[in-house]
Structures are given as C-alpha cells and as structure tokens.
Design a protein around this motif. Sequence first.
Motif, PDB file in Angstrom:
ATOM      1  N   TYR A 186      21.616  38.027   6.817  1.00  0.00           N
ATOM      2  CA  TYR A 186      22.722  38.588   6.786  1.00  0.00           C
ATOM      3  C   TYR A 186      23.159  39.378   8.005  1.00  0.00           C
ATOM      4  N   ALA A 187      22.520  39.979   8.762  1.00  0.00           N
ATOM      5  CA  ALA A 187      22.660  40.449  10.012  1.00  0.00           C
ATOM      6  C   ALA A 187      23.093  39.440  11.006  1.00  0.00           C
ATOM      7  N   MET A 188      22.066  38.394  11.006  1.00  0.00           N
ATOM      8  CA  MET A 188      22.307  37.252  11.907  1.00  0.00           C
ATOM      9  C   MET A 188      23.517  36.459  11.410  1.00  0.00           C
ATOM     10  N   ALA A 189      24.212  36.421  10.492  1.00  0.00           N
ATOM     11  CA  ALA A 189      25.512  35.874  10.146  1.00  0.00           C
ATOM     12  C   ALA A 189      26.658  36.823  10.528  1.00  0.00           C
ATOM     13  N   ALA A 217      30.847  37.559  14.629  1.00  0.00           N
ATOM     14  CA  ALA A 217      31.323  38.504  15.730  1.00  0.00           C
ATOM     15  C   ALA A 217      31.620  37.464  16.837  1.00  0.00           C
ATOM     16  N   ALA A 218      30.401  36.735  17.350  1.00  0.00           N
ATOM     17  CA  ALA A 218      30.483  35.874  18.497  1.00  0.00           C
ATOM     18  C   ALA A 218      31.592  35.144  18.550  1.00  0.00           C
ATOM     19  N   MET A 219      32.110  34.293  17.238  1.00  0.00           N
ATOM     20  CA  MET A 219      32.945  33.403  17.155  1.00  0.00           C
ATOM     21  C   MET A 219      34.492  34.203  17.640  1.00  0.00           C
ATOM     22  N   LEU A 220      34.701  35.335  16.864  1.00  0.00           N
ATOM     23  CA  LEU A 220      35.895  36.160  16.945  1.00  0.00           C
ATOM     24  C   LEU A 220      36.023  36.648  18.143  1.00  0.00           C
ATOM     25  N   ILE A 221      34.932  37.315  18.902  1.00  0.00           N
ATOM     26  CA  ILE A 221      35.123  37.872  20.218  1.00  0.00           C
ATOM     27  C   ILE A 221      35.194  36.576  21.313  1.00  0.00           C
ATOM     28  N   GLU A 222      34.786  35.477  21.057  1.00  0.00           N
ATOM     29  CA  GLU A 222      34.851  34.171  22.083  1.00  0.00           C
ATOM     30  C   GLU A 222      36.279  33.603  21.881  1.00  0.00           C
ATOM     31  N   LEU A 223      36.937  33.761  20.616  1.00  0.00           N
ATOM     32  CA  LEU A 223      38.268  33.258  20.509  1.00  0.00           C
ATOM     33  C   LEU A 223      39.219  34.200  21.175  1.00  0.00           C
ATOM     34  N   ARG A 224      38.970  35.425  20.964  1.00  0.00           N
ATOM     35  CA  ARG A 224      39.798  36.212  21.556  1.00  0.00           C
ATOM     36  C   ARG A 224      39.716  36.510  23.404  1.00  0.00           C
ATOM     37  N   THR A 225      38.472  36.406  23.834  1.00  0.00           N
ATOM     38  CA  THR A 225      38.326  36.748  25.176  1.00  0.00           C
ATOM     39  C   THR A 225      37.869  35.521  25.977  1.00  0.00           C
ATOM     40  N   GLY A 226      37.452  34.456  25.264  1.00  0.00           N
ATOM     41  CA  GLY A 226      36.885  33.466  26.272  1.00  0.00           C
ATOM     42  C   GLY A 226      35.374  33.647  26.479  1.00  0.00           C
ATOM     43  N   ARG A 227      34.761  34.846  26.134  1.00  0.00           N
ATOM     44  CA  ARG A 227      33.364  34.940  26.693  1.00  0.00           C
ATOM     45  C   ARG A 227      32.479  35.434  25.481  1.00  0.00           C
ATOM     46  N   ILE A 228      31.184  35.219  25.444  1.00  0.00           N
ATOM     47  CA  ILE A 228      30.189  35.671  24.623  1.00  0.00           C
ATOM     48  C   ILE A 228      29.467  36.752  25.145  1.00  0.00           C
ATOM     49  N   PRO A 229      29.671  38.177  25.087  1.00  0.00           N
ATOM     50  CA  PRO A 229      28.943  39.007  25.727  1.00  0.00           C
ATOM     51  C   PRO A 229      27.519  38.903  25.712  1.00  0.00           C
ATOM     52  N   ASN A 230      26.778  39.516  26.506  1.00  0.00           N
ATOM     53  CA  ASN A 230      25.285  39.603  26.594  1.00  0.00           C
ATOM     54  C   ASN A 230      24.924  40.109  25.363  1.00  0.00           C
ATOM     55  N   TRP A 231      25.568  41.378  25.152  1.00  0.00           N
ATOM     56  CA  TRP A 231      24.740  41.978  24.032  1.00  0.00           C
ATOM     57  C   TRP A 231      24.919  41.214  22.625  1.00  0.00           C
ATOM     58  N   ILE A 232      25.965  40.353  22.374  1.00  0.00           N
ATOM     59  CA  ILE A 232      25.900  39.443  21.192  1.00  0.00           C
ATOM     60  C   ILE A 232      24.809  38.354  21.522  1.00  0.00           C
ATOM     61  N   ALA A 233      24.603  37.874  22.523  1.00  0.00           N
ATOM     62  CA  ALA A 233      23.867  36.694  22.781  1.00  0.00           C
ATOM     63  C   ALA A 233      22.378  37.273  22.606  1.00  0.00           C
ATOM     64  N   ALA A 234      22.086  38.646  22.966  1.00  0.00           N
ATOM     65  CA  ALA A 234      20.574  39.021  22.807  1.00  0.00           C
ATOM     66  C   ALA A 234      20.353  39.547  21.447  1.00  0.00           C
ATOM     67  N   THR A 235      21.371  39.855  20.783  1.00  0.00           N
ATOM     68  CA  THR A 235      21.097  40.618  19.425  1.00  0.00           C
ATOM     69  C   THR A 235      20.162  39.234  18.577  1.00  0.00           C
TER      70      THR A 235
END
Length: 156
Positions: free
Chosen positions: A12-15, A20-38
């Motif tokens: 569930y945490a991974m979900a 969050a990654a989908m929403l952030i990338e839709l908004r900003t066009g980037r996937i932050p490192n903290w999301i990618a490392a989680t």
Amino acid sequence: MRQMMAPELVNYAMAAVLIAAMLIELRTGRIPNWIAATPLLLFVVLAFITPDRTALYWQIGLAVAVFVGGLALFAVGGMGAGAVKLLGGTVLFVPLSKAFFTFLAFLAYFFICAFVVIQIRKLAGSEDSKWHVMAKQVIPLSLPIGLAGLTALFYL
C-alpha cells in the motif's frame, strides 16, 4: 476486521508512491529523486520483514536488468532519468512469476495513456497551462509505470 500483515502495508505504501509520482509528473513534468528513491527504501523494509528472501533475490535481478535497459533508453533520449529510476524501483515489487504479464500491462497502458493524453491535450491543452502535461507535447511515463505497478501489486 482482518488485520493487515506488514508486507501488505508495504504494498500500500508503494501504491501511494506510484500515485504520487503520477500526479507530480503530470503537474511538473519531473519525477523528483525522493519519489524515485522511495521504492528502494520500501524494498529494504520488505527485505527485513520477509522471512524467506529467495524470491526477493530474483526480483532484485529483474530490477537490475530493467534498470540497465532503462539506462540504455535514457542514453538515446527515450526515457527521462526519473522514469528510469521509478521503473527500476517498481520492478522490485513485481514477483518473477508476474513479470511477463506486468510487462504486457505496461505496454498496453503506455499506448492507452499516450492516446488519452494526446486527445486531452487536443481538447484542452495550452502552452499557458500550469500543468506540464497540458503545456508540452510529452507523454508522462509515470502513468504507464504506475498503472502497471498497481496492476502487479493488486490484480495479477
């Protein structure tokens, strides 16, 4: 009420990370490192709470292979660095027995998401939009990665 086990909580945490990654990338066009490392951090937690780690070793091997393939796509401009990291981290949670079907789901989601994003951009897109996906002509790879990851976690 049924009590959740720790591995289910990690799923569930991974979900939540994928959403969050989908929403952030839709908004900003980037996937932050903290999301990618989680996902890597969640996988370490999963490794500590799982009594039999044999299956996890296969998942690590699969994730390394996918990450190396993603790096090759990044080198030729086919993927962004954030998408490569998110994809490698997501694959850590895909059991080897589900890998082929998850890959097929990823391909299907990629084409569906590309079609939907292009159609929405045609209808409501604008270079002035605050949403990156509506302002630029890009296909956010976090969408098919996230949808395939959610499918592998909960439906396959």
